[in-house]
Design an enzyme around this catalytic site. Structure first.
Site, PDB file in Angstrom:
ATOM      1  N   LYS A 103      -0.440  67.895 -27.319  1.00 36.41           N
ATOM      2  CA  LYS A 103      -0.214  67.734 -28.764  1.00 36.41           C
ATOM      3  C   LYS A 103      -0.739  68.930 -29.546  1.00 36.41           C
ATOM      4  CE  LYS A 103      -3.815  65.608 -27.044  1.00 36.41           C
ATOM      5  NZ  LYS A 103      -3.982  64.864 -25.811  1.00 36.41           N
ATOM      6  N   LYS A 203      -1.824  64.141 -33.227  1.00 34.48           N
ATOM      7  CA  LYS A 203      -0.912  63.066 -32.800  1.00 34.48           C
ATOM      8  C   LYS A 203      -0.262  62.403 -34.016  1.00 34.48           C
ATOM      9  CE  LYS A 203      -3.493  62.060 -28.574  1.00 34.48           C
ATOM     10  NZ  LYS A 203      -4.685  61.385 -28.069  1.00 34.48           N
TER      11      LYS A 203
HETATM   12  P1  NAP Z   1      -7.674  69.226 -17.484  1.00 34.31           P
HETATM   13  O1  NAP Z   1      -8.182  68.127 -16.638  1.00 34.31           O
HETATM   14  O2  NAP Z   1      -8.629  70.112 -18.174  1.00 34.31           O
HETATM   15  O3  NAP Z   1      -6.672  70.114 -16.579  1.00 34.31           O
HETATM   16  C1  NAP Z   1      -6.148  71.331 -17.010  1.00 34.31           C
HETATM   17  C2  NAP Z   1      -5.485  72.033 -15.836  1.00 34.31           C
HETATM   18  O4  NAP Z   1      -4.923  73.253 -16.306  1.00 34.31           O
HETATM   19  C3  NAP Z   1      -6.445  72.390 -14.709  1.00 34.31           C
HETATM   20  O5  NAP Z   1      -5.822  72.190 -13.472  1.00 34.31           O
HETATM   21  C4  NAP Z   1      -6.719  73.875 -14.930  1.00 34.31           C
HETATM   22  O6  NAP Z   1      -6.915  74.600 -13.728  1.00 34.31           O
HETATM   23  C5  NAP Z   1      -5.399  74.335 -15.514  1.00 34.31           C
HETATM   24  N1  NAP Z   1      -5.596  75.482 -16.384  1.00 34.31           N
HETATM   25  C6  NAP Z   1      -6.350  75.548 -17.501  1.00 34.31           C
HETATM   26  N2  NAP Z   1      -6.282  76.781 -18.043  1.00 34.31           N
HETATM   27  C7  NAP Z   1      -5.471  77.496 -17.238  1.00 34.31           C
HETATM   28  C8  NAP Z   1      -5.017  78.836 -17.253  1.00 34.31           C
HETATM   29  N3  NAP Z   1      -5.401  79.697 -18.213  1.00 34.31           N
HETATM   30  N4  NAP Z   1      -4.190  79.245 -16.273  1.00 34.31           N
HETATM   31  C9  NAP Z   1      -3.816  78.392 -15.299  1.00 34.31           C
HETATM   32  N5  NAP Z   1      -4.205  77.104 -15.228  1.00 34.31           N
HETATM   33  C10 NAP Z   1      -5.035  76.670 -16.189  1.00 34.31           C
HETATM   34  O7  NAP Z   1      -6.704  68.664 -18.625  1.00 34.31           O
HETATM   35  P2  NAP Z   1      -5.996  67.239 -18.671  1.00 34.31           P
HETATM   36  O8  NAP Z   1      -6.968  66.220 -19.129  1.00 34.31           O
HETATM   37  O9  NAP Z   1      -5.222  67.012 -17.445  1.00 34.31           O
HETATM   38  O10 NAP Z   1      -5.001  67.474 -19.912  1.00 34.31           O
HETATM   39  C11 NAP Z   1      -3.836  68.228 -19.775  1.00 34.31           C
HETATM   40  C12 NAP Z   1      -2.984  68.036 -21.026  1.00 34.31           C
HETATM   41  O11 NAP Z   1      -2.638  66.673 -21.153  1.00 34.31           O
HETATM   42  C13 NAP Z   1      -3.700  68.406 -22.333  1.00 34.31           C
HETATM   43  O12 NAP Z   1      -2.768  68.934 -23.222  1.00 34.31           O
HETATM   44  C14 NAP Z   1      -4.184  67.054 -22.859  1.00 34.31           C
HETATM   45  O13 NAP Z   1      -4.312  67.022 -24.258  1.00 34.31           O
HETATM   46  C15 NAP Z   1      -3.045  66.175 -22.426  1.00 34.31           C
HETATM   47  N6  NAP Z   1      -3.393  64.769 -22.251  1.00 34.31           N
HETATM   48  C16 NAP Z   1      -4.491  64.429 -21.539  1.00 34.31           C
HETATM   49  C17 NAP Z   1      -4.776  63.096 -21.350  1.00 34.31           C
HETATM   50  C18 NAP Z   1      -5.995  62.671 -20.581  1.00 34.31           C
HETATM   51  O14 NAP Z   1      -6.292  61.470 -20.555  1.00 34.31           O
HETATM   52  N7  NAP Z   1      -6.719  63.569 -19.929  1.00 34.31           N
HETATM   53  C19 NAP Z   1      -3.947  62.115 -21.893  1.00 34.31           C
HETATM   54  C20 NAP Z   1      -2.815  62.506 -22.632  1.00 34.31           C
HETATM   55  C21 NAP Z   1      -2.539  63.843 -22.799  1.00 34.31           C
HETATM   56  P3  NAP Z   1      -8.240  74.368 -12.813  1.00 34.31           P
HETATM   57  O15 NAP Z   1      -8.083  72.955 -12.304  1.00 34.31           O
HETATM   58  O16 NAP Z   1      -8.125  75.376 -11.747  1.00 34.31           O
HETATM   59  O17 NAP Z   1      -9.412  74.524 -13.718  1.00 34.31           O
HETATM   60  N1  HSE Z   2      -8.347  63.362 -25.317  1.00 34.33           N
HETATM   61  C1  HSE Z   2      -7.254  62.514 -25.593  1.00 34.33           C
HETATM   62  C2  HSE Z   2      -7.760  61.159 -26.012  1.00 34.33           C
HETATM   63  C3  HSE Z   2      -6.376  62.380 -24.376  1.00 34.33           C
HETATM   64  O1  HSE Z   2      -8.926  60.862 -25.742  1.00 34.33           O
HETATM   65  O2  HSE Z   2      -7.009  60.394 -26.613  1.00 34.33           O
HETATM   66  C4  HSE Z   2      -5.124  61.586 -24.621  1.00 34.33           C
HETATM   67  O3  HSE Z   2      -4.262  62.270 -25.482  1.00 34.33           O
END
Ligand code: NAP
Ligand code: HSE
Length: 424
Positions: A103, A203
């Site tokens: 987002k 959002k």
């Molecule tokens: P995360 O756990 O921090 O994972 C990010 C991934 O991206 C990691 O694998 C990281 O690599 C990789 N990465 C980061 N910077 C990079 C770069 N410069 N070059 C290459 N790879 C890179 O994040 P996440 O929680 O999965 O969230 C991902 C997205 O989904 C975000 O936009 C978040 O807002 C959205 N989202 C998350 C959730 C949730 O519950 N977590 C829910 C809805 C939406 P490494 O593993 O090697 O560090």
């Molecule tokens: N950081 C976000 C939250 C992940 O806590 O709602 C889901 O978008």
């Protein structure tokens, strides 16, 4: 059966959730959609990190191996603005459909990316960017396509809701509850985006654009986070018959928009009061359908992967129509609102302190419906005064609160929370 491959940018909480979901339900997905889905390549930063069952031969640190490798869809699950924006733009430039859960990048550069996608006749799926596993984007764009949406409200940040729930129910401190949310993978890489309300505001912008057919400039939402909320506020809420939730509200008022995210006191029987932990809820009112509420897990790898997967399948099946690009809209955001308020003033326990606060409020016509003081014997600097104020304009209330904040008897920052009797 169609054979289709996807390339992942990122293999963190959501990326791993997606890999696992495809592994677990590949046959079911194929049976339902006629698409046999495989993963061609996965971009990560750190090749040495433990990623459980993820096939290590798919991992790479070279973006071009992922973006230009012949896959049907590029899935961006990195988060943040850069390099995510550049990678999405490059994928679009390669003529790829893109799915993102990000987002932040949509709020910052959505208009530019959607324009580029339209020019290349490709699509950007973003179901997972709002509400985690709740199919709210599809509901607004497909299921409710015949309804004029009058207002939308909800709880759209799982981390804030998780923190407030664990503080209220288990008396965890703010720091303990935040650390638990981070451990569960709910929080953003920079958790201040969650606790300062920015993620919820991003959002809400997406929801408001979909609901009202607008294209908003970034930063239009009035934002208040939960950083200043203390256990004491949650206990006061409980004693007075309320719960504290971080809410998001969007209303098209005609000439103005009401767009805001903030913590609020909700009566215990309010529909959003029962949304706990990382769950989200989106409540909306359509002119045909009436009131609806969508409730489900708003954060976490597996629920979010479910939403990402739904976009991937739509795109590879070619089920979706052309991109709709609404016109930018200049409507101002309403500068002031009326509400009832909960106020907490940390004070020095000295004679007349409650009178000073009541006078500063009364001088501007802010009327008090409840007042109480908590005083600690032997610790005069640990006192606090809590007040419920009758309905008043926020601008007026803020002037009184600013005046009180300057009094020498104040020992900390006042806390000001709106009371939502009903989200109308
Ligand atoms: P995360 O756990 O921090 O994972 C990010 C991934 O991206 C990691 O694998 C990281 O690599 C990789 N990465 C980061 N910077 C990079 C770069 N410069 N070059 C290459 N790879 C890179 O994040 P996440 O929680 O999965 O969230 C991902 C997205 O989904 C975000 O936009 C978040 O807002 C959205 N989202 C998350 C959730 C949730 O519950 N977590 C829910 C809805 C939406 P490494 O593993 O090697 O560090
Ligand atoms: N950081 C976000 C939250 C992940 O806590 O709602 C889901 O978008």
């Amino acid at each position: 059966m169609k054979q289709r491959s996807i390339a992942l940018l990122g293999c963190g909480t959501v990326g791993r959730g997606l890999v696992e979901l495809i592994r677990k339900n590949r046959a079911l997905i194929a049976e339902r959609s006629g698409v046999d889905l495989t993963i061609s390549k996965i971009l990560v930063r750190d090749m040495g990190k433990d990623r459980g069952d993820v096939d290590r031969s798919l991992l790479t640190c070279r973006p071009e191996e992922v973006i230009t490798n012949g896959s049907d869809v590029v899935v961006e699950l990195i988060g943040g603005i850069e390099p995510a924006r550049t990678f999405i733009a490059r994928a679009i430039g390669e003529g790829k459909n893109v799915v993102t859960a990000n987002k932040a990048v949509l709020a910052h550069s959505g208009a530019e990316l959607f324009r580029a996608a339209a020019a290349r006749n490709v699509r950007i799926g973003f179901e997972a960017s709002v509400g985690g596993g709740i199919p709210i984007v599809r509901a607004l764009t497909c299921g409710l396509v015949g309804d004029r949406i009058l207002e939308i409200s909800g709880i759209v940040n799982g981390t804030c809701n998780y923190i407030l729930t664990r503080m209220a129910e288990e008396k965890l401190s703010f720091a303990q509850a935040l650390a638990a949310a981070q451990k569960e993978g709910f929080a953003e890489a920079d958790p201040s985006l969650d606790i300062d309300g920015i993620d919820a505001a991003q959002k809400l912008e997406i929801l408001a654009e979909l609901a009202f057919g607008l294209q908003l400039d970034p930063g239009r939402v009035r934002v208040q986070g939960i950083r200043d909320i203390d256990l004491e506020d949650l206990q006061s809420a409980e004693a007075l018959g309320y719960v504290v939730k971080h809410v998001a509200i969007a209303k098209d008022l005609g000439r103005e928009l009401d767009l805001r995210v903030h913590p609020a006191f909700l009566p215990k029987n309010h529909p959003l009061a029962h949304v706990r932990h990382e769950f989200n809820a989106v409540r909306l009112k359509g002119d045909a359908v009436g009131e609806m509420i969508f409730h489900g897990k708003g954060a976490g790898g597996s629920p979010t992967a479910s939403a990402v997967l739904s976009d991937i399948i739509d795109l590879v099946k070619g089920d979706t129509g052309p991109v709709h690009l609404p016109e930018p809209v200049e409507k101002p955001v309403a500068p002031d609102i009326e509400s009832e308020y909960y106020l907490r003033f940390p004070i020095l326990d000295v004679p007349g302190v409650i009178g000073l606060i009541a006078t500063a409020l009364g001088n501007r016509g802010v009327s008090i419906s409840h007042a109480s003081a908590t005083l600690v014997r032997g610790a005069p600097d640990k006192g606090s005064v809590k007040i419920l104020a009758h309905r008043c304009r926020e601008s007026v209330l803020r002037k009184s609160v600013d005046e009180i904040a300057r009094l020498p008897v104040l020992t900390g920052k006042p806390v000001v929370l709106r009371i939502l009797e009903e989200v109308t």
